[in-house]
Scaffold this active site. Structure first.
Site, PDB file in Angstrom:
ATOM      1  N   ASN A  12      44.350  61.047  32.270  1.00 41.29           N
ATOM      2  CA  ASN A  12      43.250  61.214  31.313  1.00 41.29           C
ATOM      3  C   ASN A  12      43.382  62.606  30.672  1.00 41.29           C
ATOM      4  OD1 ASN A  12      40.705  62.086  30.273  1.00 41.29           O
ATOM      5  ND2 ASN A  12      39.670  60.487  31.425  1.00 41.29           N
ATOM      6  N   ARG A  45      38.923  76.183  20.162  1.00 43.67           N
ATOM      7  CA  ARG A  45      39.337  77.126  19.122  1.00 43.67           C
ATOM      8  C   ARG A  45      39.429  76.517  17.731  1.00 43.67           C
ATOM      9  NH1 ARG A  45      41.679  82.208  20.212  1.00 43.67           N
ATOM     10  NH2 ARG A  45      40.332  83.085  21.797  1.00 43.67           N
ATOM     11  N   HIS A  84      38.806  59.216  26.609  1.00 43.54           N
ATOM     12  CA  HIS A  84      37.406  58.804  26.674  1.00 43.54           C
ATOM     13  C   HIS A  84      36.665  59.474  25.525  1.00 43.54           C
ATOM     14  CE1 HIS A  84      33.836  57.911  29.606  1.00 43.54           C
ATOM     15  NE2 HIS A  84      33.427  57.910  28.367  1.00 43.54           N
ATOM     16  N   GLU A 102      38.555  54.527  27.202  1.00 43.50           N
ATOM     17  CA  GLU A 102      37.308  54.316  27.931  1.00 43.50           C
ATOM     18  C   GLU A 102      36.135  54.663  27.031  1.00 43.50           C
ATOM     19  OE1 GLU A 102      38.727  56.354  32.148  1.00 43.50           O
ATOM     20  OE2 GLU A 102      37.249  57.344  30.879  1.00 43.50           O
ATOM     21  N   HIS A 138      37.763  58.617  39.152  1.00 47.39           N
ATOM     22  CA  HIS A 138      36.750  59.673  39.154  1.00 47.39           C
ATOM     23  C   HIS A 138      36.903  60.536  40.398  1.00 47.39           C
ATOM     24  CE1 HIS A 138      33.463  61.770  37.398  1.00 47.39           C
ATOM     25  NE2 HIS A 138      33.526  60.940  36.401  1.00 47.39           N
ATOM     26  N   HIS A 152      40.338  65.351  35.462  1.00 45.75           N
ATOM     27  CA  HIS A 152      39.886  66.711  35.734  1.00 45.75           C
ATOM     28  C   HIS A 152      40.764  67.448  36.753  1.00 45.75           C
ATOM     29  CE1 HIS A 152      36.924  69.909  35.681  1.00 45.75           C
ATOM     30  NE2 HIS A 152      37.051  69.958  36.992  1.00 45.75           N
TER      31      HIS A 152
END
Ligand code: PXP
Length: 237
Positions: free
Chosen positions: A6, A17, A42, A69, A189, A213
């Site tokens: 992801n 920026r 996503h 997603e 997740h 993440h």
């Protein structure tokens, strides 16, 4: 078992920026070159991560599996239908939500989901829906016409360090239910280098994980190429 990377957090960095650094398209290409089996994005309504105008470019260059997603509102569905990915994962996000933190009420929203899923499948798009590891909700997912469910693994990751076996148990059961009702199985997740191997070893039939993440955070230390290899080792080693 596939690793879909992801790249939302890469877009977040770029957007900070207002320029094109890092170049999202190049990062997607590089993730694939470094061994990712797919790319996930996503696009949220506020476009704070991946933007709607990124989608056609990514659709063009992704040569592995492209997974989009999102919450199935009209704008999102039109975007997906105009740029059909291999898979669309439907998520019941609320507006402004920091990150997805629950799955669908597949029973209460069955008719809505059926309609949306039929529209996507007419275009040849595989549809996965985000669900909590709950037997009733997974049985409900089978009634919506979805091809797969993506198990929301946030609670597993949260409880993993306290009691692995207890954290895992609902997911193993959910995987069995998904197999019984004929649904393919994805998960995502808060999966990371600590918990991924244990999860896949106890989740029979798992087809794909999508990870953002933690993987992007690890890449700050190990580099993207090493990091993808490290995740693949946890998945396939
Ligand atoms: N699956 C879904 C449905 C998500 O919304 C997200 C976060 O965008 C992920 C998987 C990946 O979660 P993480 O970024 O914690 O790896």
């Amino acid at each position: 078992m596939n690793l879909s990377v992801n790249i939302n957090k890469v877009a977040l960095l770029r957007n900070a920026r207002g320029s094109n650094l890092p170049d999202l398209v190049q990062v997607a290409r590089d993730c694939e070159a470094f061994g990712a089996d797919g790319i996930t994005v996503h696009p949220r309504p506020d476009q704070r991560h991946v933007r709607y105008d990124d989608i056609p470019l990514l659709r063009e260059i992704v040569t592995t599996e492209f997974n989009i997603e999102g919450k199935p509102e009209r704008d999102f569905l039109d975007l997906v239908l105009a740029n059909p990915p291999h898979q669309c994962t439907l998520v019941p996000d609320s507006p402004g939500q920091l990150t997805s933190d629950h799955g669908w009420d597949t029973v209460g929203q069955r008719d809505f989901l059926r309609e949306v899923i039929a529209e996507l499948k007419k275009k040849g798009i595989r549809v996965s829906i985000f669900v909590d590891p709950d037997e009733r909700l997974i049985e409900g997912a089978a009634e919506t016409g979805a091809d797969r469910v993506e198990l929301y693994t946030g609670p597993f990751a949260h409880d993993f360090h306290n009691d692995k076996a207890a954290a895992m148990a609902p997911y193993t059961k959910a995987a069995e239910v998904a197999a019984r009702v004929g649904l393919g199985l994805n998960a995502g997740h808060d999966l990371n280098l600590d918990n991924l191997k244990y999860f896949r070893e106890h989740c029979p039939g798992l087809l794909e994980v999508s990870i953002g993440h933690a993987l992007i955070c690890d890449a700050l230390y190990y580099g993207l190429s090493n990091t993808i290899r490290m995740y693949q080792r946890q998945l396939k080693g």
